[in-house]
Enzyme design. Structure first.
Site, PDB file in Angstrom:
ATOM      1  N   LYS A   1      -1.084  -8.083  -8.847  1.00  0.00           N
ATOM      2  CA  LYS A   1      -0.049  -7.039  -8.922  1.00  0.00           C
ATOM      3  C   LYS A   1       1.312  -7.687  -9.253  1.00  0.00           C
ATOM      4  CE  LYS A   1       2.232  -3.151  -8.178  1.00  0.00           C
ATOM      5  NZ  LYS A   1       2.194  -1.949  -9.007  1.00  0.00           N
TER       6      LYS A   1
ATOM      7  N   LYS B   1      12.386  -5.192  -5.352  1.00  0.00           N
ATOM      8  CA  LYS B   1      11.536  -5.683  -4.257  1.00  0.00           C
ATOM      9  C   LYS B   1      10.375  -6.511  -4.822  1.00  0.00           C
ATOM     10  CE  LYS B   1       8.279  -3.154  -2.899  1.00  0.00           C
ATOM     11  NZ  LYS B   1       6.823  -2.982  -2.999  1.00  0.00           N
TER      12      LYS B   1
HETATM   13  P1  NAD Z   1       7.584   5.711  -0.083  1.00  0.00           P
HETATM   14  O1  NAD Z   1       8.851   5.131   0.448  1.00  0.00           O
HETATM   15  O2  NAD Z   1       7.634   7.000  -0.830  1.00  0.00           O
HETATM   16  O3  NAD Z   1       6.524   5.908   1.110  1.00  0.00           O
HETATM   17  C1  NAD Z   1       6.372   5.037   2.177  1.00  0.00           C
HETATM   18  C2  NAD Z   1       6.056   5.863   3.406  1.00  0.00           C
HETATM   19  O4  NAD Z   1       5.811   4.973   4.505  1.00  0.00           O
HETATM   20  C3  NAD Z   1       7.206   6.784   3.830  1.00  0.00           C
HETATM   21  O5  NAD Z   1       6.730   8.104   3.916  1.00  0.00           O
HETATM   22  C4  NAD Z   1       7.631   6.220   5.193  1.00  0.00           C
HETATM   23  O6  NAD Z   1       8.069   7.223   6.099  1.00  0.00           O
HETATM   24  C5  NAD Z   1       6.352   5.578   5.674  1.00  0.00           C
HETATM   25  N1  NAD Z   1       6.562   4.553   6.687  1.00  0.00           N
HETATM   26  C6  NAD Z   1       7.380   3.486   6.662  1.00  0.00           C
HETATM   27  N2  NAD Z   1       7.268   2.766   7.799  1.00  0.00           N
HETATM   28  C7  NAD Z   1       6.341   3.406   8.556  1.00  0.00           C
HETATM   29  C8  NAD Z   1       5.787   3.158   9.846  1.00  0.00           C
HETATM   30  N3  NAD Z   1       6.170   2.122  10.587  1.00  0.00           N
HETATM   31  N4  NAD Z   1       4.864   4.033  10.312  1.00  0.00           N
HETATM   32  C9  NAD Z   1       4.492   5.103   9.581  1.00  0.00           C
HETATM   33  N5  NAD Z   1       4.972   5.385   8.356  1.00  0.00           N
HETATM   34  C10 NAD Z   1       5.891   4.545   7.862  1.00  0.00           C
HETATM   35  O7  NAD Z   1       6.932   4.561  -0.973  1.00  0.00           O
HETATM   36  P2  NAD Z   1       5.858   4.728  -2.160  1.00  0.00           P
HETATM   37  O8  NAD Z   1       6.567   4.992  -3.456  1.00  0.00           O
HETATM   38  O9  NAD Z   1       4.766   5.644  -1.692  1.00  0.00           O
HETATM   39  O10 NAD Z   1       5.339   3.226  -2.289  1.00  0.00           O
HETATM   40  C11 NAD Z   1       4.463   2.656  -1.329  1.00  0.00           C
HETATM   41  C12 NAD Z   1       4.025   1.296  -1.856  1.00  0.00           C
HETATM   42  O11 NAD Z   1       3.357   1.467  -3.113  1.00  0.00           O
HETATM   43  C13 NAD Z   1       5.199   0.322  -2.120  1.00  0.00           C
HETATM   44  O12 NAD Z   1       4.808  -0.968  -1.735  1.00  0.00           O
HETATM   45  C14 NAD Z   1       5.398   0.411  -3.637  1.00  0.00           C
HETATM   46  O13 NAD Z   1       5.944  -0.765  -4.193  1.00  0.00           O
HETATM   47  C15 NAD Z   1       3.974   0.644  -4.113  1.00  0.00           C
HETATM   48  N6  NAD Z   1       3.880   1.337  -5.411  1.00  0.00           N
HETATM   49  C16 NAD Z   1       4.691   2.397  -5.686  1.00  0.00           C
HETATM   50  C17 NAD Z   1       4.585   3.014  -6.930  1.00  0.00           C
HETATM   51  C18 NAD Z   1       5.490   4.172  -7.273  1.00  0.00           C
HETATM   52  O14 NAD Z   1       5.556   4.539  -8.478  1.00  0.00           O
HETATM   53  N7  NAD Z   1       6.176   4.797  -6.321  1.00  0.00           N
HETATM   54  C19 NAD Z   1       3.652   2.568  -7.879  1.00  0.00           C
HETATM   55  C20 NAD Z   1       2.804   1.515  -7.544  1.00  0.00           C
HETATM   56  C21 NAD Z   1       2.932   0.893  -6.299  1.00  0.00           C
END
Ligand code: NAD
Length: 291
Positions: free
Chosen positions: A168, A236
């Site tokens: 990744k 990040k």
């Molecule tokens: P996001 O911020 O939308 O979602 C993360 C969720 O985790 C939030 O709802 C938050 O409340 C929850 N959270 C955080 N700490 C917590 C805890 N201690 N207990 C319970 N819930 C908790 O992020 P996202 O966009 O869904 O991304 C998640 C991961 O996927 C990241 O690592 C990101 O880099 C990766 N990613 C994102 C994308 C994208 O396009 N958004 C694409 C590929 C990969």
């Protein structure tokens, strides 16, 4: 069908958990944001109340969290409350080092662990067509296939624990670098009298062609930087890439430069724009601004 505990119901995790419910699994969900939990319970999931309740007595525990620190905090509770033999799948994008840590610590408690970061963004999560890069053992990969089939269109075992995150990181390195170079190519054409629309069409059809040129050349030329994947998240990921390179004692000079361009985009206040907004950094460096 499996009993699944799912923690982290954000942009990506929310739709992914929804697909698992639709596939017929018994899914218990938890997020710090109660509204995200409510959305999933409407679809048929059970609200977990807290992490302990969400992960206790499950066949499979899944996390989809922002960064290393969140995975470390939640996994510490998984270690405490999940039953021995539970399959733990982390879909978050984090450092290979933390992914390896989950495997080592998990093994001490009898947990089976996979790192499974995804590519495909929010549309991929909503449509259930993510591409999944998996690190771990073949047996655990096979056991996780029904989960991967519900949320993804392609899933590949790319090596031992941590290798999914390495792949990744490599993906994000190429994506960031490609955006930075496409941005410079656009400025070059626009400032030397070439028709940049026709020019990028030509590039897209030749050796310089890429998915980024396919999907983003129009929006970049229009200076439309609606996300997509935000600069903040790519910042990040560049940190993960540089830490991984340091761990491997590898110089990655171009990667370092891309990281600085992404940091500059953030410093310029573009953190919530799409990563194609690297074009704004190229323009600022050149003292140019599109009208
Ligand atoms: P996001 O911020 O939308 O979602 C993360 C969720 O985790 C939030 O709802 C938050 O409340 C929850 N959270 C955080 N700490 C917590 C805890 N201690 N207990 C319970 N819930 C908790 O992020 P996202 O966009 O869904 O991304 C998640 C991961 O996927 C990241 O690592 C990101 O880099 C990766 N990613 C994102 C994308 C994208 O396009 N958004 C694409 C590929 C990969």
């Amino acid at each position: 069908m499996s009993k699944i505990g799912f923690v982290g119901l954000g942009i990506m995790g929310g739709p992914m958990a929804g697909h698992l419910v639709k596939a017929g699994h018994e899914v218990t969900v938890y997020d710090l944001n109660p509204e995200s939990v409510d959305r999933l319970t409407t679809l048929g999931a059970t609200g977990g109340g807290d992490i302990a309740e969400t992960v206790r007595d499950k066949d499979i525990v899944i996390t989809m969290l922002p960064q290393d620190e969140h995975v470390e905090a939640v996994f510490t509770e998984v270690l405490e409350h999940a039953a021995s033999g539970t399959l733990y799948i982390d879909f978050s994008t984090i450092t290979p080092r933390t992914a390896e840590w989950t495997h080592t610590e998990g093994a001490k408690k009898g947990l089976r662990v996979l790192d499974a970061p995804v590519s495909g963004g929010e549309p991929g999560a909503i449509e259930g067509v993510l591409s999944i890069m998996v690190g771990g053992s073949e047996a655990d990969f096979d056991a996780a296939k029904p989960i991967f089939e519900a949320v993804g269109k392609s899933f590949t075992l790319v090596g031992p624990n941590g290798a999914g995150q390495v792949v990744k990181a490599a993906n994000q390195l190429v994506v960031g670098g490609t955006y930075a170079l496409v941005a410079e190519a656009i400025l070059l054409m626009e400032n030397l009298g070439a028709n940049a629309v026709a020019g990028l069409d030509a590039l897209a059809g030749g050796l310089a062609g890429s998915t980024i040129l396919e999907r983003k050349r129009k929006s970049m030329l229009e200076r439309n930087f609606k996300p997509g994947f935000r600069i903040d998240l790519h910042h990040k990921d560049m940190g993960i890439i540089l830490a991984a390179a340091r761990q491997a004692e590898l110089p990655i000079p171009f990667g370092g430069l891309v990281a600085q361009h992404i940091a500059a985009a953030r410093a310029m206040g573009h953190g919530s724009l799409d990563h194609s907004a690297l074009l704004l950094v190229a323009e600022a460096l050149a003292g140019k601004r599109a009208d």
